[in-house]
Design an enzyme around this catalytic site. Structure first.
Site, PDB file in Angstrom:
ATOM      1  N   HIS A   1       0.684  -1.418   0.181  1.00  0.00           N
ATOM      2  CA  HIS A   1       0.009   0.099   0.037  1.00  0.00           C
ATOM      3  C   HIS A   1       0.823   1.277  -0.041  1.00  0.00           C
ATOM      4  O   HIS A   1       1.972   1.055   0.237  1.00  0.00           O
ATOM      5  CB  HIS A   1      -1.023  -0.001   1.140  1.00  0.00           C
ATOM      6  CG  HIS A   1      -0.037   0.204   2.419  1.00  0.00           C
ATOM      7  ND1 HIS A   1       0.566  -0.917   3.099  1.00  0.00           N
ATOM      8  CD2 HIS A   1      -0.150   1.234   3.213  1.00  0.00           C
ATOM      9  CE1 HIS A   1       1.266  -0.480   4.172  1.00  0.00           C
ATOM     10  NE2 HIS A   1       0.826   0.702   4.400  1.00  0.00           N
TER      11      HIS A   1
ATOM     12  N   ASP B   1       0.411   5.201   1.672  1.00  0.00           N
ATOM     13  CA  ASP B   1      -0.144   5.880   2.889  1.00  0.00           C
ATOM     14  C   ASP B   1      -1.278   6.526   2.506  1.00  0.00           C
ATOM     15  O   ASP B   1      -1.219   7.242   1.618  1.00  0.00           O
ATOM     16  CB  ASP B   1       0.709   6.673   3.831  1.00  0.00           C
ATOM     17  CG  ASP B   1       1.864   5.762   4.593  1.00  0.00           C
ATOM     18  OD1 ASP B   1       1.682   4.617   5.071  1.00  0.00           O
ATOM     19  OD2 ASP B   1       2.889   6.373   4.776  1.00  0.00           O
TER      20      ASP B   1
ATOM     21  N   HIS C   1       4.303   0.366  -0.205  1.00  0.00           N
ATOM     22  CA  HIS C   1       5.362  -0.490   0.872  1.00  0.00           C
ATOM     23  C   HIS C   1       4.514  -1.618   1.588  1.00  0.00           C
ATOM     24  O   HIS C   1       3.366  -1.611   1.583  1.00  0.00           O
ATOM     25  CB  HIS C   1       6.243   0.480   1.796  1.00  0.00           C
ATOM     26  CG  HIS C   1       5.021   1.216   2.811  1.00  0.00           C
ATOM     27  ND1 HIS C   1       4.522   2.383   2.190  1.00  0.00           N
ATOM     28  CD2 HIS C   1       4.528   1.113   4.074  1.00  0.00           C
ATOM     29  CE1 HIS C   1       3.748   2.853   3.233  1.00  0.00           C
ATOM     30  NE2 HIS C   1       3.721   2.147   4.032  1.00  0.00           N
TER      31      HIS C   1
ATOM     32  N   ARG D   1       5.812   8.380  12.906  1.00  0.00           N
ATOM     33  CA  ARG D   1       5.497   8.622  11.692  1.00  0.00           C
ATOM     34  C   ARG D   1       5.338  10.002  11.490  1.00  0.00           C
ATOM     35  O   ARG D   1       4.227  10.772  12.377  1.00  0.00           O
ATOM     36  CB  ARG D   1       4.443   7.783  10.895  1.00  0.00           C
ATOM     37  CG  ARG D   1       4.046   8.329   9.380  1.00  0.00           C
ATOM     38  CD  ARG D   1       3.052   7.242   8.794  1.00  0.00           C
ATOM     39  NE  ARG D   1       1.968   7.391   9.349  1.00  0.00           N
ATOM     40  CZ  ARG D   1       0.963   6.522   8.873  1.00  0.00           C
ATOM     41  NH1 ARG D   1       1.270   5.683   7.801  1.00  0.00           N
ATOM     42  NH2 ARG D   1      -0.391   6.597   9.381  1.00  0.00           N
TER      43      ARG D   1
END
Length: 316
Positions: free
Chosen positions: A121, A123, A272, A289
């Site tokens: 996917h 983000d 990723h 993150r």
């Protein structure tokens, strides 16, 4: 390349199509213009760059992100995220999800990632304006397991035959939150949560990168629902082929995390794979993150993505 502070920045590619390690820079300091330009250029060229032995706290992490764009403030974060730093999302595997929605962590992973391709996917790909980039830093990692892989979607597009590139250039597809989740028998609190918080967008199947002009095979297994204009059977076959192309080993890189490691990737040009092998008992994986605000994707025909539900540009 030498910065104004006298340090030598070195960009060392680690795989043929994607990934580079950058040394000679301390991300918690005041990066000069040369360092920022070098890092930005490396991210655009290699799609994901890695740093080791960094000493970032939350404030320094946000300050670093601001050198490259505008950090987003997610409307919802997990309970492990720091309350005084709304730009930072903390994922604490085996701590954050246990017991939520009536599922322990292992069951949640099984139902969310029931095939290899489904796990890949970008983000927030169901948004109309997915983040431009993500900067992820490791605080605590298990002694083994928990690596992350990335794939270069520019290389994947270029690797298609010319007739297939011409075919996919004109297609659009629905990206929707919760695709691929398998419902539990009986009552399923997580499914109710997904239905109450739907996010969906029609994106071009090929997007033009806003900075490099490269064409990107804009596919992923986690959000992609249906190719517009194709039957379900046709769509399933085409998506399977494109996802297999996007995740061919030669287009990927794998990173072994250590405390103090940082990965900075172009979320517009990569997908990723989050780790599914966190099996060391009592060994949490705590990561922080910060994402940078992105633009609305545009296809080769100049037509932008269109929101379907639950999303609008700039609103998190």
């Amino acid at each position: 390349m030498t910065t104004a502070s006298g340090s030598e920045i070195e960009v060392r590619p680690v795989a043929g199509h994607i990934g580079a390690e950058i040394t000679g820079v301390h991300l918690d300091g005041d990066l000069d213009g040369t360092a920022v330009a070098t890092i930005r250029s490396a991210v655009l060229r290699w799609k994901v760059v890695f740093f080791r032995d960094q000493e970032l706290d939350h404030a320094a992490h946000i300050a670093l992100a601001r050198r490259f764009g505008e950090p987003v403030v997610p409307a919802e974060r997990g309970s492990a995220s720091p309350p005084d730093f709304p730009e930072v999302e903390t994922t604490a595997d085996r701590l954050e999800l246990g017991g939520r929605y009536g599922m322990d962590h292992d069951e949640w992973l099984r139902r969310r990632r029931h095939s290899l391709l489904r796990g890949w996917h970008c983000d927030h790909g169901a948004r109309v304006d997915p983040p431009a980039a993500t900067i992820l830093r490791a605080e605590t990692v298990p002694p083994y397991g928990g690596d992350t892989q990335w794939s270069n979607l520019v290389a994947a597009y270029a690797g298609l035959s010319e007739p297939v590139r011409a075919f996919v250039d004109g297609l659009r597809a629905e990206h929707r939150l919760g695709v691929g989740y398998r419902a539990r028998p009986g009552d399923d609190a997580y499914l109710r949560h997904l239905l109450d918080h739907q996010v969906a967008t029609e994106h071009p199947l090929v997007r033009v990168h806003p900075e490099t002009g490269e064409r990107v095979l804009f596919v992923n297994g986690y959000y992609l629902e249906q190719i517009a204009g194709l039957s379900r059977v046709e769509s399933a076959h085409v998506l399977q082929m494109l996802l297999e192309q996007a995740t061919r080993p030669e287009y990927t890189v794998r990173f072994r995390w250590e405390p103090g490691s940082v990965a900075f990737w172009d979320n517009r040009a990569t997908i990723h794979l989050a780790p599914g092998d966190l099996v060391a008992p009592g060994q949490p994986r705590i990561m922080h993150r910060v994402m940078l605000a992105g633009d609305v994707p545009v296809g080769p025909d100049g037509k932008p993505s269109a929101p379907i539900t639950g999303t609008e540009p700039g609103r998190w």
